[in-house]
Motif scaffolding. Structure first.
Motif, PDB file in Angstrom:
ATOM      1  N   ALA A 111      -5.536  -6.809  -2.738  1.00 19.69           N
ATOM      2  CA  ALA A 111      -6.135  -6.042  -1.708  1.00 19.69           C
ATOM      3  C   ALA A 111      -7.819  -5.979  -2.539  1.00 19.69           C
ATOM      4  O   ALA A 111      -8.729  -6.075  -1.773  1.00 19.69           O
ATOM      5  N   LEU A 112      -7.790  -5.916  -3.724  1.00 18.28           N
ATOM      6  CA  LEU A 112      -9.120  -5.814  -4.365  1.00 18.28           C
ATOM      7  C   LEU A 112      -9.907  -6.952  -4.085  1.00 18.28           C
ATOM      8  O   LEU A 112     -11.309  -7.000  -3.575  1.00 18.28           O
ATOM      9  N   GLU A 113      -9.416  -8.111  -4.091  1.00 18.24           N
ATOM     10  CA  GLU A 113     -10.120  -9.332  -3.951  1.00 18.24           C
ATOM     11  C   GLU A 113     -10.446  -9.450  -2.526  1.00 18.24           C
ATOM     12  O   GLU A 113     -11.516  -9.984  -2.300  1.00 18.24           O
ATOM     13  N   ARG A 114      -9.554  -9.199  -1.576  1.00 22.50           N
ATOM     14  CA  ARG A 114     -10.044  -9.348  -0.215  1.00 22.50           C
ATOM     15  C   ARG A 114     -11.116  -8.217   0.261  1.00 22.50           C
ATOM     16  O   ARG A 114     -11.888  -8.459   1.018  1.00 22.50           O
ATOM     17  N   LEU A 115     -10.940  -6.861  -0.254  1.00 24.94           N
ATOM     18  CA  LEU A 115     -11.970  -5.900   0.363  1.00 24.94           C
ATOM     19  C   LEU A 115     -13.133  -5.738  -0.661  1.00 24.94           C
ATOM     20  O   LEU A 115     -13.964  -4.869  -0.218  1.00 24.94           O
ATOM     21  N   PHE A 160       0.614  -1.114  -0.050  1.00 24.21           N
ATOM     22  CA  PHE A 160       0.107  -0.027   0.043  1.00 24.21           C
ATOM     23  C   PHE A 160       1.014   1.207   0.045  1.00 24.21           C
ATOM     24  O   PHE A 160       1.789   1.404   0.766  1.00 24.21           O
ATOM     25  N   LYS A 161       0.530   2.139  -0.742  1.00 23.71           N
ATOM     26  CA  LYS A 161       1.128   3.401  -0.899  1.00 23.71           C
ATOM     27  C   LYS A 161       0.411   4.551  -0.527  1.00 23.71           C
ATOM     28  O   LYS A 161       0.969   5.506   0.425  1.00 23.71           O
ATOM     29  N   PHE A 199      -0.727   1.159  -4.908  1.00 23.84           N
ATOM     30  CA  PHE A 199       0.088   0.038  -4.261  1.00 23.84           C
ATOM     31  C   PHE A 199       1.225   0.110  -5.100  1.00 23.84           C
ATOM     32  O   PHE A 199       1.627   0.581  -6.322  1.00 23.84           O
ATOM     33  N   GLU A 200       2.347  -0.773  -4.680  1.00 20.27           N
ATOM     34  CA  GLU A 200       3.791  -0.871  -5.376  1.00 20.27           C
ATOM     35  C   GLU A 200       3.652  -1.502  -6.444  1.00 20.27           C
ATOM     36  O   GLU A 200       4.470  -1.110  -7.536  1.00 20.27           O
TER      37      GLU A 200
END
Length: 113
Positions: A92-96, A67-68, A83-84
């Protein structure tokens, strides 16, 4: 002996939370099918509630590796989350995706174009 076992357990939990034990290629393929957009390192959160700030989104997304920053466009009710690299963004997209922000709003995520 017991603290070492707990430490190992925590490490495993952190690796799971950060997505370091996922198969990146499988996650990318699933992400492409799910969103219909080419995965990249920037996610767009849309249809945000009026009181949702970039700072609040940063708190939510910072738990994921790479995460940036989160940048909000409040008048359009959207934010960009950087993100980096794309692999970090995919996880992150899949989890949130669909995360319940309020009793009436869920998180709608896509990749930036």
């Amino acid at each position: 002996q017991r603290p070492e076992e707990e430490e190992d357990g925590e490490g495993a939990q952190k690796r799971i939370a950060n997505g370091s034990d996922n198969n990146g290629a499988a996650a990318e393929q699933q992400a492409m099918v799910h969103n219909g957009a080419q995965p990249n390192k920037t996610i767009i959160a849309s249809d945000l509630p009026e009181n949702c700030s970039a700072a609040q989104l940063a708190i939510l997304f910072q738990q994921y590796r790479g995460f940036k920053q989160a940048r909000g466009v409040e008048e359009r009710k959207l934010a960009f989350i950087d993100f980096e690299d794309k692999d970090c963004a995919i996880i992150a997209l899949e989890r949130l995706q669909g995360f319940k922000l309020t009793s009436t709003h869920t998180l709608h995520l896509n990749y930036a174009k």
